[in-house]
Design a protein around this motif. Structure first.
Motif, mmCIF file in Angstrom:
data_model
loop_
_atom_site.group_PDB
_atom_site.id
_atom_site.type_symbol
_atom_site.label_atom_id
_atom_site.label_comp_id
_atom_site.label_asym_id
_atom_site.label_seq_id
_atom_site.Cartn_x
_atom_site.Cartn_y
_atom_site.Cartn_z
ATOM 1 N N ILE A 1 22.289 -93.194 -14.593
ATOM 2 C CA ILE A 1 20.990 -92.655 -14.215
ATOM 3 C C ILE A 1 21.156 -91.204 -13.785
ATOM 4 C CG2 ILE A 1 19.042 -92.862 -12.642
ATOM 5 C CD1 ILE A 1 19.272 -95.112 -14.673
ATOM 6 N N ASN A 2 20.264 -90.351 -14.251
ATOM 7 C CA ASN A 2 20.227 -88.947 -13.843
ATOM 8 C C ASN A 2 18.924 -88.690 -13.093
ATOM 9 O OD1 ASN A 2 22.674 -88.159 -14.958
ATOM 10 N ND2 ASN A 2 21.785 -87.651 -16.950
ATOM 11 N N LEU A 3 18.957 -88.813 -11.783
ATOM 12 C CA LEU A 3 17.789 -88.484 -10.967
ATOM 13 C C LEU A 3 18.243 -87.520 -9.873
ATOM 14 C CD1 LEU A 3 15.062 -90.943 -9.635
ATOM 15 C CD2 LEU A 3 15.807 -88.948 -8.356
ATOM 16 N N VAL A 4 17.738 -86.304 -9.940
ATOM 17 C CA VAL A 4 18.134 -85.261 -8.997
ATOM 18 C C VAL A 4 17.011 -85.033 -7.991
ATOM 19 C CG1 VAL A 4 18.752 -82.831 -8.744
ATOM 20 C CG2 VAL A 4 19.606 -84.140 -10.701
ATOM 21 N N HIS A 5 17.395 -84.978 -6.711
ATOM 22 C CA HIS A 5 16.439 -84.679 -5.646
ATOM 23 C C HIS A 5 16.843 -83.370 -4.972
ATOM 24 C CE1 HIS A 5 14.949 -85.503 -1.295
ATOM 25 N NE2 HIS A 5 14.009 -84.874 -1.982
ATOM 26 N N VAL A 6 15.946 -82.393 -5.029
ATOM 27 C CA VAL A 6 16.142 -81.130 -4.319
ATOM 28 C C VAL A 6 15.084 -81.042 -3.236
ATOM 29 C CG1 VAL A 6 16.112 -78.616 -4.471
ATOM 30 C CG2 VAL A 6 17.126 -79.956 -6.313
ATOM 31 N N SER A 7 15.515 -80.873 -1.997
ATOM 32 C CA SER A 7 14.575 -80.659 -0.897
ATOM 33 C C SER A 7 14.585 -79.183 -0.527
ATOM 34 C CB SER A 7 14.949 -81.513 0.312
ATOM 35 O OG SER A 7 16.261 -81.213 0.768
ATOM 36 N N ALA A 8 13.391 -78.611 -0.408
ATOM 37 C CA ALA A 8 13.229 -77.195 -0.054
ATOM 38 C C ALA A 8 12.489 -77.134 1.275
ATOM 39 C CB ALA A 8 12.469 -76.459 -1.155
ATOM 40 N N LYS A 9 13.249 -76.973 2.349
ATOM 41 C CA LYS A 9 12.701 -77.047 3.703
ATOM 42 C C LYS A 9 12.182 -75.689 4.147
ATOM 43 C CE LYS A 9 13.993 -78.347 8.443
ATOM 44 N NZ LYS A 9 15.121 -78.803 9.305
ATOM 45 N N GLY A 10 10.910 -75.670 4.585
ATOM 46 C CA GLY A 10 10.300 -74.462 5.111
ATOM 47 C C GLY A 10 10.103 -74.564 6.610
ATOM 48 N N ASP A 11 9.259 -73.700 7.178
ATOM 49 C CA ASP A 11 9.010 -73.712 8.619
ATOM 50 C C ASP A 11 8.175 -74.904 9.057
ATOM 51 O OD1 ASP A 11 10.403 -71.327 8.850
ATOM 52 O OD2 ASP A 11 8.594 -70.092 8.609
ATOM 53 N N SER A 12 7.264 -75.347 8.171
ATOM 54 C CA SER A 12 6.335 -76.402 8.584
ATOM 55 C C SER A 12 6.199 -77.528 7.574
ATOM 56 C CB SER A 12 4.947 -75.797 8.841
ATOM 57 O OG SER A 12 4.463 -75.158 7.678
ATOM 58 N N ASP A 13 6.935 -77.463 6.461
ATOM 59 C CA ASP A 13 6.832 -78.503 5.455
ATOM 60 C C ASP A 13 8.107 -78.550 4.628
ATOM 61 O OD1 ASP A 13 6.707 -76.252 3.894
ATOM 62 O OD2 ASP A 13 4.859 -76.765 2.850
ATOM 63 N N VAL A 14 8.188 -79.567 3.775
ATOM 64 C CA VAL A 14 9.286 -79.694 2.818
ATOM 65 C C VAL A 14 8.684 -79.940 1.444
ATOM 66 C CG1 VAL A 14 11.355 -80.964 2.122
ATOM 67 C CG2 VAL A 14 10.841 -80.669 4.550
ATOM 68 N N ILE A 15 9.165 -79.210 0.443
ATOM 69 C CA ILE A 15 8.785 -79.489 -0.935
ATOM 70 C C ILE A 15 9.941 -80.233 -1.586
ATOM 71 C CG2 ILE A 15 8.214 -78.511 -3.178
ATOM 72 C CD1 ILE A 15 6.790 -76.285 -1.785
ATOM 73 N N HIS A 16 9.640 -81.400 -2.117
ATOM 74 C CA HIS A 16 10.641 -82.254 -2.755
ATOM 75 C C HIS A 16 10.482 -82.135 -4.271
ATOM 76 C CE1 HIS A 16 11.458 -84.445 1.067
ATOM 77 N NE2 HIS A 16 10.176 -84.175 1.290
ATOM 78 N N TYR A 17 11.566 -81.772 -4.944
ATOM 79 C CA TYR A 17 11.594 -81.733 -6.403
ATOM 80 C C TYR A 17 12.436 -82.907 -6.894
ATOM 81 C CZ TYR A 17 10.310 -76.837 -5.531
ATOM 82 O OH TYR A 17 9.703 -75.687 -5.090
ATOM 83 N N LEU A 18 11.860 -83.739 -7.729
ATOM 84 C CA LEU A 18 12.602 -84.823 -8.360
ATOM 85 C C LEU A 18 12.590 -84.594 -9.864
ATOM 86 C CD1 LEU A 18 11.607 -86.097 -5.553
ATOM 87 C CD2 LEU A 18 12.026 -88.288 -6.653
ATOM 88 N N TRP A 19 13.784 -84.509 -10.443
ATOM 89 C CA TRP A 19 13.953 -84.248 -11.870
ATOM 90 C C TRP A 19 14.775 -85.380 -12.475
ATOM 91 C CZ3 TRP A 19 16.543 -79.153 -10.034
ATOM 92 C CH2 TRP A 19 15.575 -78.300 -9.473
ATOM 93 N N SER A 20 14.344 -85.911 -13.609
ATOM 94 C CA SER A 20 15.060 -87.051 -14.168
ATOM 95 C C SER A 20 14.772 -87.233 -15.651
ATOM 96 C CB SER A 20 14.677 -88.331 -13.420
ATOM 97 O OG SER A 20 15.376 -89.446 -13.936
ATOM 98 N N THR A 21 15.712 -87.866 -16.338
ATOM 99 C CA THR A 21 15.508 -88.294 -17.730
ATOM 100 C C THR A 21 15.377 -89.804 -17.806
ATOM 101 O OG1 THR A 21 17.913 -88.346 -18.075
ATOM 102 C CG2 THR A 21 16.752 -86.335 -18.716
ATOM 103 N N PHE A 22 15.242 -90.460 -16.658
ATOM 104 C CA PHE A 22 15.096 -91.911 -16.694
ATOM 105 C C PHE A 22 13.747 -92.265 -17.312
ATOM 106 C CE2 PHE A 22 13.905 -96.047 -14.854
ATOM 107 C CZ PHE A 22 14.962 -96.793 -15.352
ATOM 108 N N GLY A 23 13.772 -93.116 -18.326
ATOM 109 C CA GLY A 23 12.557 -93.384 -19.088
ATOM 110 C C GLY A 23 12.355 -92.233 -20.046
#
Length: 363
Positions: free
Chosen positions: A57-79
Motif C-alpha cells: 500500500i502506498n498512502l502518504v500523510h503529510v501534516s502541515a502545522k500552522g499557528d491555528s490549524d493543520v492541513i493534512h495531505y493524503l496521497w495514494s494510489t490505493f484503488g
C-alpha cells in the motif's frame, strides 16, 4: 520519445482567511510558514503496509502545522490515484481503519479525524483516455473520435519508499507505474505523478512556474513511453472532484473559469489560466480551489520549444459511481457532498501527436 507533463496546483483557502480571492495569498500573514511532517502508511501493522510480498500500500500523510490549524495531505494510489486535503484544528489526529480500507469498504469512518474537520476536498484521477485525433484538432471529442479508457485500477505501482523526501521547505513523493503491462506501455514506459506540499509561499522553479502557498500542494503528471494504438493518438485525463461544501443558493457546486494571466515573464506565451473553485471559496473565501495553465511539455527538459497546448473541458455534474480511492473512503457513500467531473487533454494541432516524442508532462 514524447511525454506530457501536467502541473496542477491544489490549494486550500484557510477558514480564517479574509480574502475572497485567495489565489496568491490564503489569508496568512507575510512570511507565514508551516511545519511539515511526512509518514508512509501511518499506524498500519499489516504486511501490505510494510511492503511485504508482491502487494503493498502506498498512502502518504503529510501534516502541515500552522499557528491555528493543520492541513493534512493524503496521497495514494490505493484503488485509483487520488489526493485528499483536510483542514483541522491543531489537536485533531488522523484515524484509518486499515482492514476496512484494504477490503474497499464504503462504510462511514474508514478514514476520519478525531475532531470534525473545518473543511475537506479531494481529487481523483478517475481514468486516462487515449483517442485518435483524426482531424488533428488537439481536442477530445469522444462522439466523433475513436477512443478508449484506461483504468488506473488495472495498473501496478512501484514502491515509493525511495521517492519520498521531506525537508523544512517541502515534502514530496513520486508515484510511478511499473511497465509490465504491454497493452499500455512501451518498454521502460510509465505513468507517474508527483505530489509536493510546501511550507511557505513561493513559485515553482520549472515551467510553467506556478505560484504556491503555505497551504497548497502541487501535482505533476508525466506520460512517458505510453503505447499508441492510433497514428493520431493523444491522451486525456478524467478527474473527479469532491468537497465538503454544502449547497449554496444560486451558486454552482463547482465551477471552472478561464482567466487572463499577465505573468508572461514566468510562462512565456501563455496568457491564460484556469481556476476551479468551490462554493465556499466563491462566497466567502474559505474553501478550496485548483488552478493550472493550458500548457504541457513534450520533453523532460521543459522549454518553450518543447511546449504544446492542453485543453480543459467544462464541469459535468454526475451521480455515477466512482472507482474506490482514499477520497471515497473519507467521504463515504453519502450524496451530501459536492461531486463533479472534468477532463483535460494534451496536444495541439500540428504538433505531431503523441508519437512524435512519446512523452508528455503537465503541471
Amino acid at each position: 520519445m514524447r511525454s506530457v507533463v501536467l502541473l496542477l496546483l491544489l490549494t486550500l483557502i484557510s477558514q480564517k482567511s479574509q480574502s475572497a480571492v485567495g489565489l496568491r495569498q490564503v489569508g496568512d500573514k507575510a512570511g507565514f510558514s508551516r511545519e511539515l511532517n511526512m509518514i508512509l502508511n501511518p499506524d498500519c501493522d499489516l504486511p501490505e503496509c510494510k511492503g511485504e510480498g508482491s502487494h503493498f500500500i502506498n498512502l502518504v500523510h503529510v501534516s502541515a502545522k500552522g499557528d491555528s490549524d493543520v492541513i493534512h495531505y493524503l496521497w495514494s494510489t490505493f484503488g485509483t490515484p487520488s489526493v485528499l486535503i483536510v483542514q483541522t484544528s491543531l489537536k485533531a489526529s488522523l484515524q484509518i481503519n486499515w482492514e476496512s480500507l484494504l477490503n474497499e469498504s464504503v462504510a462511514e469512518g474508514i478514514i476520519q479525524f478525531s475532531e470534525k474537520p473545518y473543511y475537506s476536498f479531494g481529487l481523483i484521477l478517475a481514468q486516462l483516455w487515449q483517442f485518435n485525433d483524426t482531424k488533428d484538432t488537439g481536442k477530445l471529442d469522444i462522439s466523433t473520435n475513436e477512443s478508449f479508457p484506461i483504468s488506473f485500477m488495472e495498473m501496478s505501482w512501484q514502491n515509493i519508499n525511495e521517492t519520498m523526501t521531506c525537508s523544512s521547505d517541502q515534502c514530496s513523493v513520486s508515484f510511478e507505474t511499473s511497465s509490465v503491462d504491454t497493452d499500455y506501455f512501451l518498454p521502460n514506459g510509465s505513468f507517474s505523478f508527483q505530489m509536493t506540499a510546501h511550507s511557505k509561499d513561493g513559485r515553482n522553479n520549472i515551467l510553467p512556474h506556478l505560484e504556491h502557498t503555505a497551504s497548497s500542494s502541487q501535482l505533476n503528471i508525466v506520460l512517458n513511453e505510453m503505447k499508441s494504438h492510433f497514428t493520431g493518438s493523444r491522451f486525456a485525463l478524467e478527474f473527479l472532484f469532491f468537497s465538503s461544501d454544502v449547497s449554496h443558493e444560486n451558486i454552482d457546486p463547482i465551477a471552472i473559469e478561464s482567466r487572463k494571466s499577465v505573468d508572461d515573464e514566468y510562462t512565456p506565451g501563455v496568457f491564460k489560466r484556469y481556476v476551479l473553485t468551490t462554493p465556499s471559496s466563491r462566497s466567502n473565501g474559505s474553501g478550496g480551489y485548483l488552478h493550472w495553465k493550458p500548457v504541457c511539455y513534450t520533453n523532460y527538459k521543459r522549454t518553450i520549444a518543447h511546449s504544446s497546448d492542453s485543453s480543459t473541458y467544462g464541469i459535468q455534474y454526475t451521480n455515477t459511481s466512482q472507482p474506490f480511492s482514499i477520497v471515497k473512503a473519507f467521504f463515504g457513500p453519502s450524496d451530501n457532498n459536492s461531486m463533479s467531473a472534468f477532463n483535460v487533454s494534451f496536444g495541439s494541432a500540428g504538433d505531431g501527436f503523441y508519437l512524435k516524442t512519446n512523452y508528455t508532462s503537465w503541471k
